[in-house]
Design an enzyme around this catalytic site. Structure first.
Site, PDB file in Angstrom:
ATOM      1  N   HIS A 121       0.868  -1.181   0.000  1.00 43.90           N
ATOM      2  CA  HIS A 121       0.000   0.000   0.000  1.00 43.90           C
ATOM      3  C   HIS A 121       0.911   1.240   0.000  1.00 43.90           C
ATOM      4  O   HIS A 121       2.024   1.180   0.529  1.00 43.90           O
ATOM      5  CB  HIS A 121      -0.846  -0.048   1.273  1.00 43.90           C
ATOM      6  N   GLN A 201      -4.411  -5.253   6.906  1.00 46.11           N
ATOM      7  CA  GLN A 201      -5.419  -6.187   6.366  1.00 46.11           C
ATOM      8  C   GLN A 201      -5.367  -7.543   7.053  1.00 46.11           C
ATOM      9  O   GLN A 201      -6.106  -8.457   6.680  1.00 46.11           O
ATOM     10  CB  GLN A 201      -5.220  -6.370   4.853  1.00 46.11           C
ATOM     11  N   CYS A 364      -4.644   2.383  -3.695  1.00 45.74           N
ATOM     12  CA  CYS A 364      -3.411   2.907  -3.096  1.00 45.74           C
ATOM     13  C   CYS A 364      -2.263   1.919  -3.236  1.00 45.74           C
ATOM     14  O   CYS A 364      -1.444   1.769  -2.319  1.00 45.74           O
ATOM     15  CB  CYS A 364      -3.623   3.277  -1.620  1.00 45.74           C
TER      16      CYS A 364
END
Ligand code: 7TS
Length: 405
Positions: A121, A201, A364
Site C-alpha cells: 500500500h 489487512q 493505493c
C-alpha cells in the site's frame, strides 16, 4: 448458527436502504462498519467521562486515563504482546509507518538499503521514499510472482549486508496474499535487518500472536476491524522501541524539560506526544471485546468461507478476471476483479446502483497495478456481518453487468 446470523443485528447501518436497495456492504478492507457496542461505548464516554488523560487528579481525568490505558491492556492481550509498554497508540497504520520510517532511518548512512515489496500500500512505500531521499538510502522492492506471491528467491538476492530495514505487508489489500511473515523475518534477521510488518489487512481477520510472528514492529488500524477511525496500533519489540529516538515532540512524551534539552518519558508514552485519541481508544476496547467474544478463529473461518465463495462465483463468470493467488491458497478477505469492457469505476457505480458497495481504483497500490498491467480493479471485501446470500447477490449482479454489455 453461521456467524452473520449472530452479528447482523448488531450493526445499525445494515438497516439502511441505498438507491432503493438494502445495503450490501463489501468494502470493509477500506473501512469496516461498527457494531452498536462500539458506537455506544464512545458516546457514553463523551456523555459521562470525558477529560484529558495523564494529568488531572479529578475523577473524570482519572476515569479517562483508566479507559485510555485500559485499551492498551486489551490490545496487548489481543495481539499476544509481552508487555503493555510494547503497545504504542498512534493515529493509524499510515501514522505508525511514518513514525517508523522517520525513526528507523534517522541514523542510517547514505547507501544503506531499505527493502519493501511490489505489493505494498502507498502508506508502506511513500514514508520510506521520503526517508530514502532525506538520508540518501537505496530503496528496493521484492517482486511479486505471476501467482501473486512474494518472490522469496528474489528476497534472498536482494538482502545484503547494507539492508537495514525490511518493511512488508502481512496481507495484501488487493491480492489477498497472506505473506509468510515468520519466514521473511527470519531471512531479514540473518541479514541483520530490522523488520516492519503492515498488519492493516491482517489484524481484522487473523488471530495474531507477536511472539510467533518474529517481526520487530507491527502496525494496524482499528477502523478496519470494527473500531473507530483516528487511532492506530504500533507494536514494537521492547529492545527495539528502547533503541528508537523519538522524532515527534510535545507534551506527554517527556519526563523533564529544560529550555535546551529534555529527558524522554518511559515507553510507550515516549512515542505518544500530545492529547491522544481517547474516545477512539474506548471504541477500540469495545471492538476488540466484540471480536474476542466471537472468537478470532471463527471470524477468520467465516471470512475465508465468504472469500472462497466469491472467488469461485466470480472466476466462473465469462469475461471476469480475478486477481491474486488461486483459491486453493489461504487468502485474506478481499477479492479484486475486472470485468472485460468496463472500467473498474463503472463496475463500482453500477453495483452501487443495486445497493452493493465495493471499492474500485488502484487501491493505493499503484506499483502493484503497474505490475498487474491494469489501471485499477474492482474489489469486494468481507467482514463478520456479511452473509453468503450477499456474495450470491454480488456474483449475480456482476453476471448481469456482462449481459448488459
Ligand atoms: N496498509 C494496508 C495494507 C492497507 O490496506 C491500508 C488501507 C493501509 C496500510 C493504510 O491504512 P490507514 O488506516 O492508515 O489508512 N487500505 C485501504 C484500502 O485497501 N482501501 O482503502 C484503504
Amino acid at each position: 448458527m453461521r456467524l452473520h446470523e449472530i452479528t447482523r443485528g448488531d450493526f445499525p447501518v445494515l438497516g439502511r436502504v441505498v438507491n432503493g436497495h438494502p445495503l450490501v456492504y463489501l468494502d470493509s478492507a477500506a473501512s469496516s462498519q461498527k457494531p452498536r457496542t462500539v458506537i455506544e461505548a464512545m458516546s457514553q464516554y463523551y456523555a459521562r467521562s470525558h477529560a484529558n488523560v495523564h494529568r488531572s487528579i479529578h475523577t473524570l481525568g482519572e476515569e479517562a486515563t483508566e479507559l485510555y490505558e485500559g485499551a492498551r491492556d486489551r490490545v496487548q492481550r489481543f495481539i499476544g504482546a509481552q508487555s503493555r509498554e510494547e503497545v504504542v497508540l498512534t493515529r493509524g497504520t499510515t501514522d505508525g509507518l511514518n513514525l517508523l520510517a522517520d525513526a528507523l532511518c534517522a541514523g542510517l548512512a547514505p547507501g544503506d538499503e531499505v527493502l519493501i515489496t511490489e505489493m505494498e500500500h502507498h502508506s508502506n512505500i511513500i514514508p520510506w521514499q521520503l526517508a530514502a531521499r532525506r538520508q540518501r538510502l537505496a530503496l528496493r522492492a521484492v517482486p511479486v510472482t505471476g501467482s501473486g506471491l512474494l518472490d522469496l528467491d528474489a528476497l534472498d538476492r536482494l538482502l545484503s549486508a547494507r539492508t537495514r530495514v525490511v518493511a512488508f505487508t502481512h496481507v495484501s489489500n488487493v491480492l489477498g496474499t497472506i505473506n509468510p511473515v515468520a519466514e521473511v523475518c527470519a531471512r531479514a534477521r540473518r541479514a541483520g535487518a530490522v523488520t516492519v510488518v503492515d498488519g492493516a489487512q491482517a489484524a481484522p481477520h487473523l488471530a495474531l500472536d507477536m511472539s510467533l510472528l518474529g517481526c520487530d514492529f507491527y502496525v494496524f488500524s482499528p477502523h478496519k476491524m470494527l473500531g473507530p477511525t483516528g487511532i492506530g496500533v504500533l507494536w514494537g519489540r521492547r529492545e527495539r522501541l528502547e533503541a528508537l529516538e523519538p522524532t515527534r515532540g510535545g507534551g506527554e512524551m517527556i519526563k523533564e524539560v529544560w529550555l535546551d534539552r529534555a529527558q524522554w518519558n518511559d515507553l510507550p508514552w515516549r512515542f505518544e506526544p500530545g492529547t491522544p485519541p481517547i474516545a477512539e481508544a474506548v471504541g477500540l476496547t469495545a471492538a476488540v471485546e466484540y471480536l474476542e467474544k466471537l472468537g478470532m478463529d471463527r471470524v477468520g473461518e467465516h471470512e475465508r468461507a465468504l472469500t472462497r465463495q466469491a472467488l469461485a462465483g466470480l472466476a466462473a463468470l465469462p469475461g471476469v478476471r480475478v486477481f491474486g493467488p488461486p483459491a486453493s491458497v489461504s487468502r485474506g478477505a478481499v477479492v479484486a476483479f475486472a470485468v472485460e469492457g468496463l472500467h473498474p469505476h463503472d463496475v463500482a457505480a453500477l453495483l452501487d446502483a443495486e445497493g452493493i458497495a465495493v471499492r474500485a481504483g488502484h487501491h493505493c497500490a499503484m506499483p502493484l497495478m503497474h505490475r498487474l498491467g491494469v489501471v485499477g480493479t474492482a474489489r469486494a471485501s468481507f467482514s463478520v456481518f456479511n452473509a453468503p446470500d450477499e456474495i450470491d447477490h454480488l456474483v449475480r449482479t456482476v453476471a448481469d453487468l456482462r449481459s448488459v454489455l
